[in-house]
Design a protein around this motif. Sequence first.
Motif, short mmCIF file in Angstrom:
data_model
loop_
_atom_site.label_atom_id
_atom_site.label_comp_id
_atom_site.label_asym_id
_atom_site.label_seq_id
_atom_site.Cartn_x
_atom_site.Cartn_y
_atom_site.Cartn_z
N ASP A 51 38.21 41.03 41.92
CA ASP A 51 38.18 39.95 42.90
C ASP A 51 36.72 39.47 42.92
O ASP A 51 35.94 39.92 43.76
CB ASP A 51 38.59 40.61 44.24
CG ASP A 51 38.49 39.72 45.43
OD1 ASP A 51 38.55 38.50 45.27
OD2 ASP A 51 38.36 40.27 46.55
N TYR A 54 34.02 34.04 44.68
CA TYR A 54 34.67 32.79 44.26
C TYR A 54 33.68 31.64 44.16
O TYR A 54 33.99 30.62 43.55
CB TYR A 54 35.75 32.38 45.27
CG TYR A 54 36.97 33.28 45.38
CD1 TYR A 54 37.12 34.41 44.59
CD2 TYR A 54 37.99 32.97 46.28
CE1 TYR A 54 38.25 35.22 44.72
CE2 TYR A 54 39.12 33.76 46.41
CZ TYR A 54 39.25 34.89 45.64
OH TYR A 54 40.36 35.67 45.76
N ASP A 120 40.92 31.43 44.42
CA ASP A 120 41.57 30.46 45.31
C ASP A 120 41.90 29.18 44.52
O ASP A 120 41.58 29.07 43.33
CB ASP A 120 40.71 30.17 46.54
CG ASP A 120 39.46 29.35 46.23
OD1 ASP A 120 39.20 29.05 45.05
OD2 ASP A 120 38.72 29.02 47.19
N GLU A 161 46.46 32.88 47.74
CA GLU A 161 45.43 33.01 46.71
C GLU A 161 46.18 33.41 45.43
O GLU A 161 47.37 33.71 45.48
CB GLU A 161 44.36 34.04 47.12
CG GLU A 161 43.49 33.48 48.24
CD GLU A 161 42.34 34.37 48.66
OE1 GLU A 161 41.85 35.16 47.84
OE2 GLU A 161 41.94 34.26 49.83
#
Length: 276
Positions: A51, A54, A120, A161
């Motif tokens: 992850d 972003y 996202d 997401e």
Amino acid sequence: MENTLKLEELLMEGMMPTEVIGGKKWKILHGDTLKYVKAFKPGVFDAVITDPPYASGGTKQNERNRTTNQKYSSMKSVNALPDFDGDNKDQRSWTHWMAEWLYDVRKACKPGAPICLFIDWRQYPSITDALQWAGWIWRGTAVWDKGNSRPQKGRFRQQAEYIVWGSNGPMPVNRPVSCLPGVFRYGNPQNRIHVTEKPLQLMKDVIQICEPGGRILDPFAGAGTTILAAVEEGYEAVGIEVTDAYFKLGTDRVQFALEAWENEQKENQKKESEKE
Ligand SMILES: C[S@@+](CC[C@H](N)C(=O)[O-])C[C@H]1O[C@@H](n2cnc3c(N)ncnc32)[C@H](O)[C@@H]1O
């Protein structure tokens, strides 16, 4: 005897990090992923599940340059969690940076190894470019449906997401992995310790893409959710985390949670053997 994960067997000579914390089946390295993904020997990981920052939270650069709390959290400033590094790149430099570590991490993975990247909607086009640019095969996108999100008049809710996934070259269909869902429904975790922490059960579901007992790398470990999920599901796991506060919070969390989990396992085994 049970195997113990030995970092020195995974890293090239002279590349041991100055700070690393871990247990029998896991380690988290304190430092920059860009440096450490280059330091692993070839083919030592069975999957990458991560992850990344972003660098999102807006469509204009001044919006993206805000702190991670301003962008991703609605907590009052007195309760605010630590901000994290690496989230202020513009579109071009973020895509370039993603491609660079994705290229290096592929060499540290076995042929056919799966990769899963959370993202996202705003960064979705760039991440799929970076993945392929780095030589991975892009195979699809699963959805994390967060359920609750701010309603927007005249617009669709942004309640999901995405998990962009692929593999390091051909991915045989006869791997010992069952059919996995394409949509995961979990709300954001309550009482989180990281600004963008993922639900533990979500990560337990997603890592099933890795062959049982495999070794998983999370180059952006945060609060250690992937690491914790992996060990509790019978995998080995290595994480990398650059932000000092999250290296501390994440390693403490994994240590405490695994201690409690191991004690619970022992208790259950004891009860079972008393029944027999
Ligand atoms: C989106 S968060 C991960 C959250 C995690 N999935 C969890 O559940 O807690 C991304 C993390 O990557 C870390 N990070 C950012 N740039 C990094 C870098 N260059 N090397 C290592 N970690 C980095 C940040 O400090 C942050 O904690």
